[in-house]
Design an enzyme around this catalytic site. Structure first.
Site, PDB file in Angstrom:
ATOM      1  N   LEU A  58      -0.466  -2.067  -0.360  1.00  0.00           N
ATOM      2  CA  LEU A  58      -1.870  -1.687  -0.206  1.00  0.00           C
ATOM      3  C   LEU A  58      -2.312  -0.600  -1.185  1.00  0.00           C
ATOM      4  CD1 LEU A  58      -1.962  -1.728   3.690  1.00  0.00           C
ATOM      5  CD2 LEU A  58      -2.470  -3.595   2.084  1.00  0.00           C
ATOM      6  N   CYS A  59      -1.495  -0.320  -2.175  1.00  0.00           N
ATOM      7  CA  CYS A  59      -1.787   0.714  -3.171  1.00  0.00           C
ATOM      8  C   CYS A  59      -2.769   0.183  -4.215  1.00  0.00           C
ATOM      9  CB  CYS A  59      -0.476   1.128  -3.849  1.00  0.00           C
ATOM     10  SG  CYS A  59      -0.666   2.390  -5.121  1.00  0.00           S
TER      11      CYS A  59
END
Length: 179
Positions: A58-59
Site C-alpha cells: 500500500l506504499c
C-alpha cells in the site's frame, strides 16, 4: 578459565545469530521464510548477486514492483535473485501474507520470490536487517529500500526508496556480476 567461557559464549552467540560457526558472515548466512512456504536461503545464491528490497503493498512506491519484476525477468536467468521482503514496519502492508501474495500477483503480475511479512527495523528486525544495521550502518528509512549483495555475500550498495530498481545506479552495479 573465565575468559574461555566468555569467548565460548561469544562464539555460541554468533552461531545463534548467523547459523554458522564463530565467524562474521556475509549476507549469504541468512535465510527468510518464503511467502510460498519453505525458506529462501541466501546461501543458495552464493556466487550470484542478490537484490533485497523491503516492500509494502500500500506504499506510494508500490509501482516499483513493476521494476522489480522487470529486473527479475531481465536478469534472473543470468543469475540475479530479486527478493521482495514485505514489511509492515511503516504501516503500509496488508494484513497477512496470503493477501500480499494475491495483491502483488493481481496488480503487478509478480512472480519473483517474496518472503513472508518481515520486520526490517527495530528490536524485532530480521537478523539480516540487524546485521545490515550493525555491520553496514544501514536501516531502511522507508519502504522499497534496496540492498545489493555480491557473489561472496558482501554488500555492494544500498539505495533509498526514491531510486527505482531499474535505475542505472543499480543496473550498472548488477550487470558486471552476471554470467
Amino acid at each position: 578459565m573465565r575468559r574461555r567461557m566468555v569467548l565460548a559464549g561469544i562464539g555460541i552467540g554468533l552461531l545463534a545469530f548467523t547459523g554458522q560457526a564463530a565467524t562474521l558472515p556475509g549476507a549469504g548466512a541468512f535465510s527468510f521464510a518464503s511467502i510460498d512456504g519453505g525458506i529462501v536461503d541466501l546461501a543458495d545464491w552464493r556466487g550470484k548477486p542478490v537484490l533485497v528490497v523491503n516492500t509494502a503493498s500500500l506504499c506510494g512506491f508500490a509501482g516499483q514492483f513493476d521494476d522489480l519484476q522487470a529486473l527479475h525477468e531481465r536478469y534472473g536467468a543470468r543469475g540475479l535473485l530479486v527478493l521482495a521482503v514485505p514489511s509492515d514496519d511503516f504501516n503500509q502492508e496488508l494484513a497477512d501474507a496470503q493477501a500480499v501474495k494475491e495483491y502483488c500477483a493481481v496488480n503487478f503480475d509478480l512472480t519473483l520470490p517474496m518472503t513472508d511479512i518481515t520486520h526490517v527495523r527495530g528490536a524485532q528486525a530480521h537478523p539480516f536487517y540487524k546485521w545490515m544495521a550493525a555491520e553496514h550502518g544501514f536501516t531502511p528509512g522507508w519502504n522499497f529500500n534496496k540492498v545489493l549483495i555480491g557473489a561472496q555475500g558482501e554488500v555492494l550498495g544500498t539505495w533509498g526508496s526514491a531510486v527505482k530498481p531499474t535505475a542505472g545506479a543499480i543496473t550498472k552495479r548488477i550487470e558486471p556480476l552476471l554470467r
